[in-house]
Design a protein around this motif. Sequence first.
Motif, PDB file in Angstrom:
ATOM      1  N   LEU A  68      18.275  18.546  39.657  1.00  0.00           N
ATOM      2  CA  LEU A  68      18.031  19.198  40.944  1.00  0.00           C
ATOM      3  C   LEU A  68      17.726  18.187  42.039  1.00  0.00           C
ATOM      4  CD1 LEU A  68      15.980  22.373  40.010  1.00  0.00           C
ATOM      5  CD2 LEU A  68      18.253  22.280  41.025  1.00  0.00           C
ATOM      6  N   SER A  69      16.927  17.186  41.714  1.00  0.00           N
ATOM      7  CA  SER A  69      16.572  16.192  42.732  1.00  0.00           C
ATOM      8  C   SER A  69      17.800  15.404  43.179  1.00  0.00           C
ATOM      9  CB  SER A  69      15.482  15.260  42.222  1.00  0.00           C
ATOM     10  OG  SER A  69      15.981  14.434  41.188  1.00  0.00           O
ATOM     11  N   ARG A  70      18.753  15.205  42.280  1.00  0.00           N
ATOM     12  CA  ARG A  70      19.986  14.509  42.651  1.00  0.00           C
ATOM     13  C   ARG A  70      20.893  15.383  43.523  1.00  0.00           C
ATOM     14  NH1 ARG A  70      21.746  11.817  36.903  1.00  0.00           N
ATOM     15  NH2 ARG A  70      19.996  10.374  36.759  1.00  0.00           N
ATOM     16  N   LYS A  81      17.519  17.540  50.591  1.00  0.00           N
ATOM     17  CA  LYS A  81      16.150  17.317  51.044  1.00  0.00           C
ATOM     18  C   LYS A  81      15.194  17.724  49.923  1.00  0.00           C
ATOM     19  CE  LYS A  81      16.992  18.429  55.891  1.00  0.00           C
ATOM     20  NZ  LYS A  81      16.608  19.334  56.980  1.00  0.00           N
ATOM     21  N   ALA A  82      14.063  17.074  49.880  1.00  0.00           N
ATOM     22  CA  ALA A  82      13.050  17.444  48.897  1.00  0.00           C
ATOM     23  C   ALA A  82      12.461  18.806  49.254  1.00  0.00           C
ATOM     24  CB  ALA A  82      11.949  16.395  48.863  1.00  0.00           C
ATOM     25  N   MET A 102      19.933  17.997  45.482  1.00  0.00           N
ATOM     26  CA  MET A 102      19.331  18.497  46.721  1.00  0.00           C
ATOM     27  C   MET A 102      19.408  17.431  47.803  1.00  0.00           C
ATOM     28  SD  MET A 102      16.146  20.549  45.090  1.00  0.00           S
ATOM     29  CE  MET A 102      15.399  20.841  46.653  1.00  0.00           C
ATOM     30  N   ASP A 134      14.823  19.105  36.415  1.00  0.00           N
ATOM     31  CA  ASP A 134      14.196  18.581  37.635  1.00  0.00           C
ATOM     32  C   ASP A 134      14.945  17.349  38.153  1.00  0.00           C
ATOM     33  OD1 ASP A 134      12.284  20.571  37.634  1.00  0.00           O
ATOM     34  OD2 ASP A 134      10.716  19.304  36.755  1.00  0.00           O
ATOM     35  N   VAL A 135      15.368  16.477  37.255  1.00  0.00           N
ATOM     36  CA  VAL A 135      16.112  15.279  37.651  1.00  0.00           C
ATOM     37  C   VAL A 135      17.448  15.677  38.270  1.00  0.00           C
ATOM     38  CG1 VAL A 135      17.304  13.224  36.788  1.00  0.00           C
ATOM     39  CG2 VAL A 135      14.998  13.736  36.008  1.00  0.00           C
ATOM     40  N   ALA A 137       7.714  24.045  45.981  1.00  0.00           N
ATOM     41  CA  ALA A 137       7.893  23.322  44.726  1.00  0.00           C
ATOM     42  C   ALA A 137       7.296  24.041  43.547  1.00  0.00           C
ATOM     43  CB  ALA A 137       7.265  21.943  44.838  1.00  0.00           C
TER      44      ALA A 137
END
Length: 87
Positions: free
Chosen positions: A74-76, A80-81, A78, A71-72, A87
Amino acid sequence: MSKRRQGSAKQSTSARASDPRFVAVGVLLQVQQGQSLSTLLPEKLDILDAKDRAFCQALIYNFVRWQFELDVLLSRLMKKALKPKDA
């Protein structure tokens, strides 16, 4: 729906039920909704043969183990959220 299509739909449903990847996704979705992995896993693994059972269990445990780090990452990556529905 034609009889031929109905037959293939039944086969694909039963094939999915014995596919360790499909079982793993189903279990992970139920765990994400709040159900207990230790309660779900024995019941779901019973439908698989020994080799597939081991593979499915490894998929599930490794996904749960690495979920936070994935998850960390992927968030870096991507731009956009994700929208709440995705989600």
